[in-house]
Design an enzyme around this catalytic site. Structure first.
Site: not given
Length: 223
Positions: A119, A173, A204
C-alpha cells in the site's frame, strides 16, 4: 550512523545473510505488522536473508480528519492523480535510501537488496527503487499504486531500467482499487519495464497464495 537511521524491526532467516529485503508497511501500521510474514515465506536455510521493516513517521493524515498516525506521506484526497503527497513521498524515500545505503556500507551488494512495500509502503518502494543509481535485486509492490507516474520518464535511473518488479493486487480491494495497480503496471510498461502482474481473490491484504509467489520470486532474485 545507525542512530540516525529510521527506526526499524530486523528479522534474519539465518546466520551471515548475504541478501536483504527492506519492506515498508501500509498506512497506520508499523514495522511489526509485516515482520511475522518472514517465517511464512519458508525461505531455504541455504539462503539466509536479512529483513528490515522500518516504521513510518507519525503525521496528520488529511483524509482521516488530520488524525495523527504512522504514514509515509499525507493523503489529501482519494483522487487518482493526487492521492500521494509528493513532498512526503520524497522525504520518506530519502529516509529509506539512508537505510539502503547503510546496508551497502555494511557489506550487502546493492544487487542483493530488494525494496518491498504494501500500500503506502509500495508507493515508496516504487519511488525509490526506480530512481536508485545502483542496480538492485528487485521491487516488490503489493496492493499499491504510483506517485506522480509522469515523472518516471525523466527521473528513472538507467541502472534499474530492467529491474525485476513483482506487482500484486487484490481483485476486491476497496482501499486501493485494482485499477490503480493496473495503472502503475501500464506506466511501467510504457517506460520499458517488464513487471510481473499478479491478482488474488482478496481485499486490501495478503493471502497465502501470494506469499508463496513472493517467496518463489525472492528466491529467484536473491538465491
Amino acid at each position: 550512523m545507525s542512530d540516525s537511521l529510521i527506526p526499524h524491526v530486523e528479522v534474519n532467516t539465518g546466520d551471515n545473510p548475504q541478501a536483504c529485503v527492506i519492506w515498508m508497511h501500509g498506512l497506520g501500521d508499523s514495522g511489526h505488522g509485516f515482520a511475522p510474514i518472514v517465517p511464512e515465506l519458508q525461505l531455504p536455510e541455504s539462503m539466509p536473508v536479512k529483513f528490515l521493516f522500518p516504521h513510518a513517521p507519525v503525521r496528520p493524515v488529511s483524509i482521516n480528519n488530520n488524525m495523527e498516525m504512522p504514514a509515509w506521506y499525507d493523503i489529501k484526497s482519494l483522487d487518482f492523480n493526487s492521492r500521494a503527497d509528493l513532498t512526503g513521498v520524497e522525504e520518506s524515500a530519502q529516509q529509506i535510501k539512508q537505510l539502503f545505503d547503510a546496508q551497502v556500507e555494511a557489506g550487502f551488494a546493492p544487487e542483493k537488496i530488494v525494496l518491498a512495500g504494501f500500500s503506502q509502503g509500495g508507493v515508496i518502494a516504487y519511488h525509490l527503487g526506480l530512481r536508485l543509481p545502483q542496480r538492485i535485486a528487485g521491487i516488490l509492490a503489493l496492493s499499491t499504486y504510483m506517485c506522480e507516474p509522469g515523472l518516471i520518464a525523466e527521473q528513472a535511473s538507467e541502472a534499474n531500467r530492467d529491474v525485476p518488479i513483482f506487482v500484486a493486487h487484490g481483485e476486491q480491494d476497496p482501499v486501493v482499487p485494482k485499477i490503480l495497480g493496473e495503472m502503475a503496471v501500464k506506466t511501467l510498461q510504457e517506460n520499458g519495464y517488464e513487471p510481473q502482474w499478479h491478482t488474488y481473490q482478496m481485499q486490501h491484504n495478503v493471502c497465502m497464495e501470494e506469499i508463496q509467489h513472493v517467496s518463489e520470486w525472492l528466491q529467484a532474485r536473491l538465491g
